[in-house]
Design a protein around this motif. Structure first.
Motif, PDB file in Angstrom:
ATOM      1  N   ASP A 164       0.895  -1.430  -0.628  1.00  0.00           N
ATOM      2  CA  ASP A 164      -0.159   0.212   0.560  1.00  0.00           C
ATOM      3  C   ASP A 164       1.009   1.329   0.334  1.00  0.00           C
ATOM      4  OD1 ASP A 164      -2.368  -1.827  -0.064  1.00  0.00           O
ATOM      5  OD2 ASP A 164      -2.555  -1.229   2.010  1.00  0.00           O
ATOM      6  N   VAL A 165       0.361   2.297  -0.952  1.00  0.00           N
ATOM      7  CA  VAL A 165       1.618   3.156  -0.517  1.00  0.00           C
ATOM      8  C   VAL A 165       0.412   4.971  -0.360  1.00  0.00           C
ATOM      9  CG1 VAL A 165       2.418   5.278  -2.346  1.00  0.00           C
ATOM     10  CG2 VAL A 165       2.628   2.759  -2.768  1.00  0.00           C
ATOM     11  N   PHE A 166       0.197   5.483   0.667  1.00  0.00           N
ATOM     12  CA  PHE A 166      -0.550   6.368   1.269  1.00  0.00           C
ATOM     13  C   PHE A 166       0.449   8.183   1.451  1.00  0.00           C
ATOM     14  CE2 PHE A 166       1.835   4.214   4.726  1.00  0.00           C
ATOM     15  CZ  PHE A 166       1.604   5.191   5.516  1.00  0.00           C
ATOM     16  N   ASN A 167      -0.273   8.819   1.521  1.00  0.00           N
ATOM     17  CA  ASN A 167       0.477  10.085   1.492  1.00  0.00           C
ATOM     18  C   ASN A 167       0.136  10.236   2.847  1.00  0.00           C
ATOM     19  OD1 ASN A 167       0.895   9.961  -1.375  1.00  0.00           O
ATOM     20  ND2 ASN A 167      -0.960  10.309  -1.916  1.00  0.00           N
ATOM     21  N   VAL A 168       0.698  11.350   3.672  1.00  0.00           N
ATOM     22  CA  VAL A 168       0.610  12.021   5.096  1.00  0.00           C
ATOM     23  C   VAL A 168       1.003  13.413   4.735  1.00  0.00           C
ATOM     24  CG1 VAL A 168       1.500  12.209   7.205  1.00  0.00           C
ATOM     25  CG2 VAL A 168       1.608   9.714   5.925  1.00  0.00           C
ATOM     26  N   ARG A 169       0.344  14.875   4.984  1.00  0.00           N
ATOM     27  CA  ARG A 169       0.541  16.018   4.005  1.00  0.00           C
ATOM     28  C   ARG A 169       0.498  16.911   5.828  1.00  0.00           C
ATOM     29  NH1 ARG A 169      -4.554  19.084   3.221  1.00  0.00           N
ATOM     30  NH2 ARG A 169      -4.608  18.330   5.455  1.00  0.00           N
ATOM     31  N   LYS A 170       1.801  16.985   6.196  1.00  0.00           N
ATOM     32  CA  LYS A 170       2.727  17.741   7.039  1.00  0.00           C
ATOM     33  C   LYS A 170       2.857  18.983   6.994  1.00  0.00           C
ATOM     34  CE  LYS A 170       4.613  15.047  10.803  1.00  0.00           C
ATOM     35  NZ  LYS A 170       5.519  14.154  11.068  1.00  0.00           N
ATOM     36  N   GLY A 171       3.196  19.868   7.100  1.00  0.00           N
ATOM     37  CA  GLY A 171       3.051  20.933   6.846  1.00  0.00           C
ATOM     38  C   GLY A 171       2.728  21.832   5.416  1.00  0.00           C
ATOM     39  N   PRO A 172       4.092  22.037   5.512  1.00  0.00           N
ATOM     40  CA  PRO A 172       3.652  22.393   3.441  1.00  0.00           C
ATOM     41  C   PRO A 172       3.720  21.152   2.373  1.00  0.00           C
ATOM     42  CG  PRO A 172       6.132  22.902   4.580  1.00  0.00           C
ATOM     43  CD  PRO A 172       5.774  22.707   5.683  1.00  0.00           C
ATOM     44  N   ILE A 173       4.516  20.123   2.823  1.00  0.00           N
ATOM     45  CA  ILE A 173       4.394  19.346   1.976  1.00  0.00           C
ATOM     46  C   ILE A 173       3.683  18.013   2.284  1.00  0.00           C
ATOM     47  CG2 ILE A 173       6.776  20.085   1.486  1.00  0.00           C
ATOM     48  CD1 ILE A 173       8.028  17.322   2.862  1.00  0.00           C
ATOM     49  N   THR A 174       3.127  17.160   1.254  1.00  0.00           N
ATOM     50  CA  THR A 174       2.636  15.945   1.556  1.00  0.00           C
ATOM     51  C   THR A 174       4.056  14.422   1.489  1.00  0.00           C
ATOM     52  OG1 THR A 174       0.971  16.579   0.553  1.00  0.00           O
ATOM     53  CG2 THR A 174       1.278  14.713   0.784  1.00  0.00           C
ATOM     54  N   TYR A 175       4.706  13.847   1.928  1.00  0.00           N
ATOM     55  CA  TYR A 175       5.345  12.816   2.354  1.00  0.00           C
ATOM     56  C   TYR A 175       4.354  11.688   1.332  1.00  0.00           C
ATOM     57  CZ  TYR A 175       7.952  15.042   5.506  1.00  0.00           C
ATOM     58  OH  TYR A 175       8.869  16.177   6.175  1.00  0.00           O
ATOM     59  N   THR A 176       4.938  11.010   1.072  1.00  0.00           N
ATOM     60  CA  THR A 176       4.748   9.686   0.420  1.00  0.00           C
ATOM     61  C   THR A 176       5.184   8.078   0.736  1.00  0.00           C
ATOM     62  OG1 THR A 176       4.165  10.957  -1.560  1.00  0.00           O
ATOM     63  CG2 THR A 176       3.643   8.033  -1.709  1.00  0.00           C
ATOM     64  N   TYR A 177       4.481   7.580   1.111  1.00  0.00           N
ATOM     65  CA  TYR A 177       4.941   6.518   2.024  1.00  0.00           C
ATOM     66  C   TYR A 177       4.571   5.050   1.470  1.00  0.00           C
ATOM     67  CZ  TYR A 177       6.520   9.669   5.623  1.00  0.00           C
ATOM     68  OH  TYR A 177       7.121  10.568   6.703  1.00  0.00           O
ATOM     69  N   ARG A 178       5.443   3.638   1.659  1.00  0.00           N
ATOM     70  CA  ARG A 178       4.975   2.566   0.786  1.00  0.00           C
ATOM     71  C   ARG A 178       4.883   0.892   2.267  1.00  0.00           C
ATOM     72  NH1 ARG A 178       3.811  -0.065  -3.716  1.00  0.00           N
ATOM     73  NH2 ARG A 178       4.499   1.869  -5.152  1.00  0.00           N
ATOM     74  N   VAL A 179       4.240   0.953   2.033  1.00  0.00           N
ATOM     75  CA  VAL A 179       4.454  -0.403   3.033  1.00  0.00           C
ATOM     76  C   VAL A 179       5.113  -1.454   2.726  1.00  0.00           C
ATOM     77  CG1 VAL A 179       3.372  -1.821   5.263  1.00  0.00           C
ATOM     78  CG2 VAL A 179       2.209   0.275   4.084  1.00  0.00           C
ATOM     79  N   LEU A 180       6.099  -1.879   3.402  1.00  0.00           N
ATOM     80  CA  LEU A 180       6.694  -3.193   2.561  1.00  0.00           C
ATOM     81  C   LEU A 180       6.461  -4.209   4.014  1.00  0.00           C
ATOM     82  CD1 LEU A 180      10.537  -1.099   2.619  1.00  0.00           C
ATOM     83  CD2 LEU A 180       9.163  -1.439   1.113  1.00  0.00           C
TER      84      LEU A 180
END
Length: 127
Positions: free
Chosen positions: A36-52
Motif C-alpha cells: 500500500d502507498v499512502f500520503n501524509v500531509r505535514k506542514g507545507p509538503i505531502t510525504y509518500t510512504y510504501r508499506v513493505l
C-alpha cells in the motif's frame, strides 16, 4: 510507524483528512496491506510512504526502514527546504530576536522603495 509521535496525534491527523490513499481520506481504523502507498500531509509538503512489511508492535526507529519506505517526490522535499530557508530569515541560529535597529533595517529592506534608496545612494557615491 513513527510518522507521528503518538497514536492519538496520528488518529487526529486521520480525522482531519491529512492521511490519504489513492485520493481517499483514511480513517484511524484503516488496516494496511503490504505494498500500500499512502500520503501524509505535514506542514507545507505531502510525504509518500510504501508499506513493505506489517507488524503488530511499535518499532524502534532503526527498524522502520525494514517496514516502510519513504517515496516522497524531490519536488516536495524542495518545498520543505525552501520553507526552512524562508523561516530562517537570514539570521544565524542562536542569535536571538532582532534588535530595534535590526527590525528597522529589515523594514527598510522589505519596503517597496528600497531599490530607489540604493539607486540614490549609488548616484551620490558616483558624484
Amino acid at each position: 510507524m513513527r510518522i507521528y509521535k503518538t497514536r492519538s496525534i496520528a488518529a487526529d491527523a486521520c480525522k482531519n483528512g491529512r492521511i490519504s490513499m489513492n485520493g481517499v481520506q483514511l480513517k484511524p481504523s484503516r488496516t494496511f496491506k503490504v505494498g500500500d502507498v499512502f500520503n501524509v500531509r505535514k506542514g507545507p509538503i505531502t510525504y509518500t510512504y510504501r508499506v513493505l512489511q506489517l507488524t503488530e508492535n511499535r518499532l524502534g526507529a532503526k527498524l522502520v526502514p525494514e517496514y516502510m519506505r519513504d517515496e516522497t517526490s524531490p519536488q516536495q522535499l524542495e518545498i520543505l527546504e525552501l520553507a526552512r530557508m524562508a523561516g530562517n530569515g537570514g539570521r544565524d541560529r542562536g542569535t536571538g530576536r532582532p534588535t530595534k535597529k535590526d527590525r528597522r533595517e529589515i523594514e527598510v529592506f522589505m519596503s517597496d522603495n528600497y531599490l530607489d534608496e540604493i539607486d540614490d545612494w549609488n548616484d551620490e557615491m558616483m558624484e
